[in-house]
Design a protein around this motif. Structure first.
Motif, PDB file in Angstrom:
ATOM      1  N   LEU A   1      51.298  52.008  -8.901  1.00 51.68           N
ATOM      2  CA  LEU A   1      51.163  53.376  -9.404  1.00 51.68           C
ATOM      3  C   LEU A   1      51.316  54.416  -8.290  1.00 51.68           C
ATOM      4  O   LEU A   1      51.686  55.549  -8.558  1.00 51.68           O
ATOM      5  CB  LEU A   1      49.802  53.543 -10.087  1.00 51.68           C
ATOM      6  CG  LEU A   1      49.636  52.752 -11.387  1.00 51.68           C
ATOM      7  CD1 LEU A   1      48.229  52.935 -11.936  1.00 51.68           C
ATOM      8  CD2 LEU A   1      50.665  53.178 -12.415  1.00 51.68           C
ATOM      9  N   SER A   2      51.030  54.052  -7.042  1.00 50.55           N
ATOM     10  CA  SER A   2      51.198  54.994  -5.942  1.00 50.55           C
ATOM     11  C   SER A   2      52.628  55.010  -5.414  1.00 50.55           C
ATOM     12  O   SER A   2      52.951  55.799  -4.538  1.00 50.55           O
ATOM     13  CB  SER A   2      50.228  54.666  -4.807  1.00 50.55           C
ATOM     14  OG  SER A   2      50.580  53.441  -4.210  1.00 50.55           O
ATOM     15  N   GLY A   3      53.496  54.119  -5.897  1.00 56.42           N
ATOM     16  CA  GLY A   3      54.896  54.116  -5.508  1.00 56.42           C
ATOM     17  C   GLY A   3      55.206  53.265  -4.301  1.00 56.42           C
ATOM     18  O   GLY A   3      56.308  53.331  -3.770  1.00 56.42           O
ATOM     19  N   LYS A   4      54.263  52.481  -3.838  1.00 58.68           N
ATOM     20  CA  LYS A   4      54.513  51.625  -2.686  1.00 58.68           C
ATOM     21  C   LYS A   4      55.046  50.284  -3.144  1.00 58.68           C
ATOM     22  O   LYS A   4      54.699  49.792  -4.205  1.00 58.68           O
ATOM     23  CB  LYS A   4      53.222  51.374  -1.910  1.00 58.68           C
ATOM     24  CG  LYS A   4      52.642  52.590  -1.254  1.00 58.68           C
ATOM     25  CD  LYS A   4      51.394  52.211  -0.495  1.00 58.68           C
ATOM     26  CE  LYS A   4      50.762  53.397   0.178  1.00 58.68           C
ATOM     27  NZ  LYS A   4      49.530  53.021   0.863  1.00 58.68           N
ATOM     28  N   GLY A   5      55.885  49.705  -2.320  1.00 60.69           N
ATOM     29  CA  GLY A   5      56.358  48.361  -2.584  1.00 60.69           C
ATOM     30  C   GLY A   5      55.372  47.334  -2.068  1.00 60.69           C
ATOM     31  O   GLY A   5      54.395  47.667  -1.382  1.00 60.69           O
ATOM     32  N   PRO A   6      55.615  46.053  -2.361  1.00 62.67           N
ATOM     33  CA  PRO A   6      54.681  45.020  -1.895  1.00 62.67           C
ATOM     34  C   PRO A   6      54.600  44.921  -0.379  1.00 62.67           C
ATOM     35  O   PRO A   6      53.532  44.671   0.180  1.00 62.67           O
ATOM     36  CB  PRO A   6      55.237  43.727  -2.483  1.00 62.67           C
ATOM     37  CG  PRO A   6      56.260  44.119  -3.468  1.00 62.67           C
ATOM     38  CD  PRO A   6      56.652  45.530  -3.198  1.00 62.67           C
ATOM     39  N   ALA A   7      55.701  45.149   0.324  1.00 58.24           N
ATOM     40  CA  ALA A   7      55.681  45.055   1.781  1.00 58.24           C
ATOM     41  C   ALA A   7      54.813  46.165   2.385  1.00 58.24           C
ATOM     42  O   ALA A   7      54.035  45.924   3.313  1.00 58.24           O
ATOM     43  CB  ALA A   7      57.092  45.133   2.336  1.00 58.24           C
ATOM     44  N   GLN A   8      54.923  47.381   1.863  1.00 55.03           N
ATOM     45  CA  GLN A   8      54.107  48.481   2.373  1.00 55.03           C
ATOM     46  C   GLN A   8      52.637  48.282   2.029  1.00 55.03           C
ATOM     47  O   GLN A   8      51.751  48.650   2.793  1.00 55.03           O
ATOM     48  CB  GLN A   8      54.579  49.826   1.813  1.00 55.03           C
ATOM     49  CG  GLN A   8      55.892  50.298   2.347  1.00 55.03           C
ATOM     50  CD  GLN A   8      57.063  49.736   1.550  1.00 55.03           C
ATOM     51  OE1 GLN A   8      56.892  49.191   0.473  1.00 55.03           O
ATOM     52  NE2 GLN A   8      58.263  49.868   2.103  1.00 55.03           N
ATOM     53  N   ALA A   9      52.362  47.688   0.871  1.00 55.72           N
ATOM     54  CA  ALA A   9      50.978  47.467   0.472  1.00 55.72           C
ATOM     55  C   ALA A   9      50.294  46.459   1.391  1.00 55.72           C
ATOM     56  O   ALA A   9      49.159  46.662   1.829  1.00 55.72           O
ATOM     57  CB  ALA A   9      50.922  46.972  -0.974  1.00 55.72           C
ATOM     58  N   VAL A  10      50.981  45.375   1.703  1.00 49.25           N
ATOM     59  CA  VAL A  10      50.392  44.350   2.572  1.00 49.25           C
ATOM     60  C   VAL A  10      50.280  44.863   3.990  1.00 49.25           C
ATOM     61  O   VAL A  10      49.275  44.633   4.673  1.00 49.25           O
ATOM     62  CB  VAL A  10      51.217  43.043   2.494  1.00 49.25           C
ATOM     63  CG1 VAL A  10      50.732  42.037   3.506  1.00 49.25           C
ATOM     64  CG2 VAL A  10      51.140  42.468   1.093  1.00 49.25           C
ATOM     65  N   SER A  11      51.282  45.609   4.467  1.00 49.46           N
ATOM     66  CA  SER A  11      51.193  46.141   5.831  1.00 49.46           C
ATOM     67  C   SER A  11      50.106  47.204   5.927  1.00 49.46           C
ATOM     68  O   SER A  11      49.532  47.400   6.986  1.00 49.46           O
ATOM     69  CB  SER A  11      52.528  46.714   6.275  1.00 49.46           C
ATOM     70  OG  SER A  11      52.833  47.881   5.528  1.00 49.46           O
ATOM     71  N   GLY A  12      49.800  47.878   4.828  1.00 50.57           N
ATOM     72  CA  GLY A  12      48.703  48.839   4.824  1.00 50.57           C
ATOM     73  C   GLY A  12      47.359  48.165   4.983  1.00 50.57           C
ATOM     74  O   GLY A  12      46.424  48.734   5.545  1.00 50.57           O
ATOM     75  N   LEU A  13      47.254  46.943   4.500  1.00 52.46           N
ATOM     76  CA  LEU A  13      46.001  46.199   4.656  1.00 52.46           C
ATOM     77  C   LEU A  13      45.823  45.661   6.066  1.00 52.46           C
ATOM     78  O   LEU A  13      44.736  45.728   6.633  1.00 52.46           O
ATOM     79  CB  LEU A  13      45.971  45.012   3.680  1.00 52.46           C
ATOM     80  CG  LEU A  13      45.543  45.293   2.258  1.00 52.46           C
ATOM     81  CD1 LEU A  13      45.604  44.025   1.437  1.00 52.46           C
ATOM     82  CD2 LEU A  13      44.160  45.880   2.214  1.00 52.46           C
ATOM     83  N   PHE A  14      46.879  45.104   6.631  1.00 51.51           N
ATOM     84  CA  PHE A  14      46.767  44.395   7.896  1.00 51.51           C
ATOM     85  C   PHE A  14      47.424  45.107   9.065  1.00 51.51           C
ATOM     86  O   PHE A  14      47.432  44.584  10.164  1.00 51.51           O
ATOM     87  CB  PHE A  14      47.376  42.988   7.750  1.00 51.51           C
ATOM     88  CG  PHE A  14      46.696  42.181   6.687  1.00 51.51           C
ATOM     89  CD1 PHE A  14      45.411  41.719   6.871  1.00 51.51           C
ATOM     90  CD2 PHE A  14      47.336  41.898   5.495  1.00 51.51           C
ATOM     91  CE1 PHE A  14      44.778  40.978   5.897  1.00 51.51           C
ATOM     92  CE2 PHE A  14      46.722  41.161   4.513  1.00 51.51           C
ATOM     93  CZ  PHE A  14      45.430  40.700   4.712  1.00 51.51           C
ATOM     94  N   GLY A  15      47.985  46.278   8.846  1.00 47.26           N
ATOM     95  CA  GLY A  15      48.649  47.002   9.915  1.00 47.26           C
ATOM     96  C   GLY A  15      47.663  47.701  10.828  1.00 47.26           C
ATOM     97  O   GLY A  15      46.452  47.682  10.611  1.00 47.26           O
ATOM     98  N   PRO A  16      48.165  48.346  11.866  1.00 49.46           N
ATOM     99  CA  PRO A  16      47.274  49.058  12.784  1.00 49.46           C
ATOM    100  C   PRO A  16      46.650  50.271  12.099  1.00 49.46           C
ATOM    101  O   PRO A  16      47.278  50.934  11.273  1.00 49.46           O
ATOM    102  CB  PRO A  16      48.192  49.478  13.923  1.00 49.46           C
ATOM    103  CG  PRO A  16      49.547  49.519  13.325  1.00 49.46           C
ATOM    104  CD  PRO A  16      49.559  48.451  12.253  1.00 49.46           C
ATOM    105  N   LYS A  17      45.418  50.548  12.441  1.00 48.23           N
ATOM    106  CA  LYS A  17      44.705  51.689  11.875  1.00 48.23           C
ATOM    107  C   LYS A  17      45.119  52.947  12.626  1.00 48.23           C
ATOM    108  O   LYS A  17      45.393  52.911  13.814  1.00 48.23           O
ATOM    109  CB  LYS A  17      43.195  51.493  12.013  1.00 48.23           C
ATOM    110  CG  LYS A  17      42.683  50.222  11.366  1.00 48.23           C
ATOM    111  CD  LYS A  17      42.796  50.314   9.873  1.00 48.23           C
ATOM    112  CE  LYS A  17      42.134  49.118   9.221  1.00 48.23           C
ATOM    113  NZ  LYS A  17      42.964  48.370   8.368  1.00 48.23           N
TER     114      LYS A  17
END
Length: 118
Positions: A29-45
């Protein structure tokens, strides 16, 4: 005994499926793809922009707080009848104590005639 383990496994699987489904629906619903969603969880803060540098208790109610935002410090007094900004735009301290003393001509500083009421 085997029935309890079976039902516990089913409940855990349903909980994991519900959490994963809610995560993917939120990102869809926010328009993110699966790759962006997973990188948002585990990416750098992102780097923190706001921090409390120092604080000093004036009396039982009032407190001076030195807040740093984006490399600029602000002196705030809280706890009285009105919270107020005492000084704003304080630069980062350099090497010596003489260079950190603000002069009356710098913008955003309180003049030497202003006093704090206790």
């Amino acid at each position: 005994m085997l029935d309890i383990v079976y039902y516990l496994a089913v409940v855990i699987a349903l909980a994991v499926a519900t959490i994963a489904g809610a995560f993917f629906v939120r990102n869809y619903l926010s328009g993110k793809g699966p790759a962006q969603a997973v990188s948002g969880l585990f990416g750098p803060k992102p780097e923190r922009r706001l921090s409390v540098t120092e604080q000093f208790n004036l009396d039982g109610r009032r407190r001076l707080i030195l807040v740093r935002r984006d490399g600029v410090e602000h002196l705030i007094m809280t706890g009285g009848p009105v919270d107020m900004v005492i000084e704003t735009g304080i630069g980062a301290p350099t090497g010596s104590a003489e260079s950190t003393t603000p002069d009356a001509s710098s913008p955003g500083t309180v003049s030497s005639r202003a006093t704090l009421r206790t």
